[in-house]
Write a protein that holds these residues in place. Sequence first.
Motif, mmCIF file in Angstrom:
data_model
loop_
_atom_site.group_PDB
_atom_site.id
_atom_site.type_symbol
_atom_site.label_atom_id
_atom_site.label_comp_id
_atom_site.label_asym_id
_atom_site.label_seq_id
_atom_site.Cartn_x
_atom_site.Cartn_y
_atom_site.Cartn_z
ATOM 1 N N GLU A 46 0.608 -1.373 0.145
ATOM 2 C CA GLU A 46 0.208 0.037 0.279
ATOM 3 C C GLU A 46 1.091 1.346 0.224
ATOM 4 O O GLU A 46 0.389 2.316 -0.982
ATOM 5 N N LYS A 47 1.467 1.163 0.881
ATOM 6 C CA LYS A 47 3.097 2.189 0.744
ATOM 7 C C LYS A 47 3.402 2.459 -0.661
ATOM 8 O O LYS A 47 3.502 3.426 -1.513
ATOM 9 N N SER A 48 3.442 1.289 -0.774
ATOM 10 C CA SER A 48 4.539 1.924 -2.673
ATOM 11 C C SER A 48 3.532 2.304 -2.981
ATOM 12 O O SER A 48 4.518 2.997 -4.769
ATOM 13 N N TYR A 53 2.382 6.130 -7.204
ATOM 14 C CA TYR A 53 1.708 7.210 -7.775
ATOM 15 C C TYR A 53 2.104 8.704 -7.415
ATOM 16 O O TYR A 53 1.109 9.584 -8.875
ATOM 17 N N TRP A 54 2.664 8.697 -6.540
ATOM 18 C CA TRP A 54 2.750 10.139 -6.459
ATOM 19 C C TRP A 54 4.260 10.407 -7.739
ATOM 20 O O TRP A 54 4.536 12.130 -7.671
ATOM 21 N N LEU A 55 5.133 9.612 -7.869
ATOM 22 C CA LEU A 55 6.438 9.808 -8.903
ATOM 23 C C LEU A 55 6.081 10.082 -9.627
ATOM 24 O O LEU A 55 6.163 10.649 -10.235
ATOM 25 N N ALA A 62 1.276 4.021 -15.280
ATOM 26 C CA ALA A 62 1.958 3.165 -14.783
ATOM 27 C C ALA A 62 1.335 2.305 -13.868
ATOM 28 O O ALA A 62 1.777 1.518 -13.249
ATOM 29 N N GLU A 63 -0.044 2.122 -14.057
ATOM 30 C CA GLU A 63 -0.775 1.503 -13.252
ATOM 31 C C GLU A 63 -0.138 -0.346 -14.045
ATOM 32 O O GLU A 63 -0.563 -1.136 -13.347
#
Length: 317
Positions: A46-48, A53-55, A62-63
């Motif tokens: 989840e953190k990943s 997505y922040w990057l 991206a998905e």
Amino acid sequence: MIHILGNFYHWRTVALLSLFPYIIFLVIIFTWPESPAWLVSRKEFEKSKKAFYWLREHSEEAEKELYELIRAQKDKPADINNSSFNEKVVQFLKKFTRKGFVKLIVIIMFSGLLLETCGRHIFPAYALQIIGEVTGDKSQSFHYTLALDIIITTSAIFSSVLVKICKRRTLLFVSGFCALFILFSVCTYLYLVSKAIISNNYTWIPISLFVLYFILANLGCTPIPLALLGEVLPLAYRGSGSAVAGLVMSLIMVVALQITPYLLESVKVYGTFTVFGSAMGLSLVTGFILYYPRQKTELCRRLKIISITEDLGTRKS
């Protein structure tokens, strides 16, 4: 800025002033999230996702990349992350027996050689000496150096646009071989001047050739080798590959910077750039034969297969 400050202040003062940007950058880096690949390797999915997505923001590409990243980690045998230190060292050394890993290191080695021999760090470090010898007037070398600095900076900024709109393979080899031709031309001219075959009254000729050379070199030979570092290392090799790449490129830079003063003293500017030009030509020819395939999609496809198969601990594809 360094050349301007170095003209008025002692080098120790310049070095002290240069610390402040690094301190600012370090503070900024502390605000960044952790690497998505590192978080995935710790199974913090989840953190990943949030960091990824922040990057990269949300997009179909991206998905897909995030999905492959997480899937490869979930399929990895559990005992790999629980290996002892000695086992991890053995696993690292075994990578040097794999053709895929060795080929990537060779690519990075020649990329670093191209980056340094095209003058990425050599010219800024010894610009005043080089320009002073070319023009024969050390009193004006500072102004010539500033002019070249502005031109080099402008071309480097312009290269950021070209890398986005042009095929990188085409941009690298067209600009690289053209720059190499210009470099050998200016070396030949300076050699003929040193032998009094040509008059040394036309200093604008070598300066103009150097300007053209650095414009061409900064369009492809400087940005693309750096871009390769972020593209050719799949997740399976990213940690070990980055460590080896950092060591190799740092050694090349140190060697280039250390031998340049001796070359300038013994074989002058034309000999120095002939030596570096020969190494640059070797890198370009090797790159043309070995790395950067015609189709980037094919490169990405093969590296993705390498990444997944290595993460699964199998040689099957």
